[in-house]
Write a protein that holds these residues in place. Sequence first.
Motif, PDB file in Angstrom:
ATOM      1  N   GLY A   1       0.781  -1.232   0.000  1.00  0.00           N
ATOM      2  CA  GLY A   1       0.000   0.000   0.000  1.00  0.00           C
ATOM      3  C   GLY A   1       0.808   1.276   0.000  1.00  0.00           C
ATOM      4  O   GLY A   1       0.237   2.374   0.022  1.00  0.00           O
ATOM      5  N   GLU A   2       2.150   1.176  -0.041  1.00  0.00           N
ATOM      6  CA  GLU A   2       2.987   2.377  -0.038  1.00  0.00           C
ATOM      7  C   GLU A   2       2.933   3.079  -1.398  1.00  0.00           C
ATOM      8  O   GLU A   2       2.660   2.465  -2.422  1.00  0.00           O
ATOM      9  N   LYS A   3       3.209   4.382  -1.377  1.00  0.00           N
ATOM     10  CA  LYS A   3       3.218   5.160  -2.612  1.00  0.00           C
ATOM     11  C   LYS A   3       4.371   4.719  -3.500  1.00  0.00           C
ATOM     12  O   LYS A   3       5.470   4.465  -3.024  1.00  0.00           O
ATOM     13  N   LEU A   4       4.118   4.631  -4.806  1.00  0.00           N
ATOM     14  CA  LEU A   4       5.151   4.282  -5.776  1.00  0.00           C
ATOM     15  C   LEU A   4       5.786   5.566  -6.307  1.00  0.00           C
ATOM     16  O   LEU A   4       5.081   6.498  -6.698  1.00  0.00           O
ATOM     17  N   TRP A   5       7.126   5.593  -6.328  1.00  0.00           N
ATOM     18  CA  TRP A   5       7.870   6.766  -6.781  1.00  0.00           C
ATOM     19  C   TRP A   5       8.345   6.560  -8.217  1.00  0.00           C
ATOM     20  O   TRP A   5       8.889   5.510  -8.550  1.00  0.00           O
ATOM     21  N   TYR A   6       8.145   7.578  -9.046  1.00  0.00           N
ATOM     22  CA  TYR A   6       8.587   7.498 -10.446  1.00  0.00           C
ATOM     23  C   TYR A   6      10.066   7.845 -10.536  1.00  0.00           C
ATOM     24  O   TYR A   6      10.503   8.902 -10.050  1.00  0.00           O
ATOM     25  N   VAL A   7      10.856   6.943 -11.150  1.00  0.00           N
ATOM     26  CA  VAL A   7      12.298   7.133 -11.302  1.00  0.00           C
ATOM     27  C   VAL A   7      12.592   7.497 -12.756  1.00  0.00           C
ATOM     28  O   VAL A   7      12.504   6.632 -13.639  1.00  0.00           O
ATOM     29  N   PRO A   8      12.942   8.757 -13.031  1.00  0.00           N
ATOM     30  CA  PRO A   8      13.163   9.177 -14.426  1.00  0.00           C
ATOM     31  C   PRO A   8      14.261   8.402 -15.143  1.00  0.00           C
ATOM     32  O   PRO A   8      14.153   8.120 -16.336  1.00  0.00           O
ATOM     33  N   ASN A   9      15.351   8.073 -14.438  1.00  0.00           N
ATOM     34  CA  ASN A   9      16.463   7.363 -15.079  1.00  0.00           C
ATOM     35  C   ASN A   9      16.048   6.001 -15.622  1.00  0.00           C
ATOM     36  O   ASN A   9      16.543   5.555 -16.658  1.00  0.00           O
ATOM     37  N   LYS A  10      15.150   5.319 -14.906  1.00  0.00           N
ATOM     38  CA  LYS A  10      14.730   3.970 -15.283  1.00  0.00           C
ATOM     39  C   LYS A  10      13.363   3.947 -15.962  1.00  0.00           C
ATOM     40  O   LYS A  10      12.960   2.920 -16.519  1.00  0.00           O
ATOM     41  N   LYS A  11      12.630   5.050 -15.861  1.00  0.00           N
ATOM     42  CA  LYS A  11      11.296   5.173 -16.454  1.00  0.00           C
ATOM     43  C   LYS A  11      10.318   4.143 -15.898  1.00  0.00           C
ATOM     44  O   LYS A  11       9.551   3.519 -16.648  1.00  0.00           O
ATOM     45  N   TYR A  12      10.380   3.917 -14.591  1.00  0.00           N
ATOM     46  CA  TYR A  12       9.404   3.045 -13.942  1.00  0.00           C
ATOM     47  C   TYR A  12       9.067   3.591 -12.560  1.00  0.00           C
ATOM     48  O   TYR A  12       9.735   4.493 -12.051  1.00  0.00           O
ATOM     49  N   HIS A  13       8.009   3.053 -11.973  1.00  0.00           N
ATOM     50  CA  HIS A  13       7.628   3.389 -10.604  1.00  0.00           C
ATOM     51  C   HIS A  13       8.164   2.296  -9.679  1.00  0.00           C
ATOM     52  O   HIS A  13       8.113   1.120 -10.019  1.00  0.00           O
ATOM     53  N   ARG A  14       8.648   2.678  -8.514  1.00  0.00           N
ATOM     54  CA  ARG A  14       9.197   1.703  -7.574  1.00  0.00           C
ATOM     55  C   ARG A  14       8.644   1.952  -6.178  1.00  0.00           C
ATOM     56  O   ARG A  14       8.227   3.059  -5.826  1.00  0.00           O
ATOM     57  N   CYS A  15       8.660   0.883  -5.372  1.00  0.00           N
ATOM     58  CA  CYS A  15       8.196   0.953  -3.988  1.00  0.00           C
ATOM     59  C   CYS A  15       9.408   0.983  -3.063  1.00  0.00           C
ATOM     60  O   CYS A  15      10.280   0.114  -3.147  1.00  0.00           O
ATOM     61  N   ASP A  16       9.466   1.970  -2.177  1.00  0.00           N
ATOM     62  CA  ASP A  16      10.575   2.070  -1.226  1.00  0.00           C
ATOM     63  C   ASP A  16      10.550   0.938  -0.210  1.00  0.00           C
ATOM     64  O   ASP A  16      11.598   0.510   0.276  1.00  0.00           O
ATOM     65  N   MET A  17       9.356   0.448   0.119  1.00  0.00           N
ATOM     66  CA  MET A  17       9.217  -0.541   1.187  1.00  0.00           C
ATOM     67  C   MET A  17       9.680  -1.933   0.735  1.00  0.00           C
ATOM     68  O   MET A  17      10.499  -2.575   1.385  1.00  0.00           O
ATOM     69  N   CYS A  18       9.153  -2.424  -0.395  1.00  0.00           N
ATOM     70  CA  CYS A  18       9.440  -3.798  -0.828  1.00  0.00           C
ATOM     71  C   CYS A  18      10.338  -3.869  -2.056  1.00  0.00           C
ATOM     72  O   CYS A  18      10.711  -4.967  -2.479  1.00  0.00           O
ATOM     73  N   SER A  19      10.656  -2.714  -2.655  1.00  0.00           N
ATOM     74  CA  SER A  19      11.487  -2.636  -3.874  1.00  0.00           C
ATOM     75  C   SER A  19      10.799  -3.242  -5.086  1.00  0.00           C
ATOM     76  O   SER A  19      11.463  -3.689  -6.035  1.00  0.00           O
ATOM     77  N   GLY A  20       9.470  -3.298  -5.074  1.00  0.00           N
ATOM     78  CA  GLY A  20       8.727  -3.725  -6.253  1.00  0.00           C
ATOM     79  C   GLY A  20       8.791  -2.666  -7.343  1.00  0.00           C
ATOM     80  O   GLY A  20       9.023  -1.479  -7.065  1.00  0.00           O
TER      81      GLY A  20
END
Length: 271
Positions: free
Chosen positions: A53-72
Amino acid sequence: MAKKCIGVRNDTGRPCQRPAGGDSDFCFACRPQEGDARIANLQHDVYHCPDDGEKLWYVPNKKYHRCDMCSGVLLNEKEIDSVVLENILGLSEVAEEGLVVECPTCSTDSDLSEGECPLSNFAVEWNFYVAKSRYHGVTYRGVSNVGHCNVCGSTWFPGPGECDALGKKIGNDRRHLWRDRLDIPQKNIPGPGERDTFGRRRMRDSARDYFSKKGQSFVREERMRLVIKKTEKREQVKEKMCQHIDSNGHPCTNKKMQKKGSVHCYKHRTK
């Protein structure tokens, strides 16, 4: 007070917070993000991890969203490599009772009701190496259910969890998994043709082959071999230990006597 940059960090996806420069809303480091519609709409396009349920952060270098908690990692239909996606969809689909994961992208769509866009899960084997020093490193192995949405085409790569298949604690090393595995080279180097002068697959083909049935079979066999080896070693150690169990249900931690037929240590030997 100087206004803050509205861009995001290229490596983490977190808000930049540096002072903006001149007439721009971005700092010097984030100036390339100016005009990027995705960066401008980040405050509206908010996705949450389907696992924690954590917020997903958009990473411009990789062009994907990631989760800080589980690294999904969440990849949309445009950003994921087409060959990688084709290989994943060709793997065995997981159909476990009660395993229903909502698509992070479609769950924000008000036109779709809850439970209308579950992900199709595919069992993906993984391994990754993390260098701890110049001479030492750790290899983690496991399997995860990668989810694909048939509505929007997004693909969710879940984090590896707290421990791998061999019981090794992963900790913060989990961030290396999909960051490295999904980094598909844009060029097929070195050399022309299907293979280089040493007979090796070219870089992009090799990265894609990891998700193919053949590549996954190799990773699975290696994981199972190591799991069986560890289980056999555990049984061998158990056979050498004293069989005594105290009143609290705790087994003795001493080795049994070397005398033939003995099943207890010297302390708990039959007198």
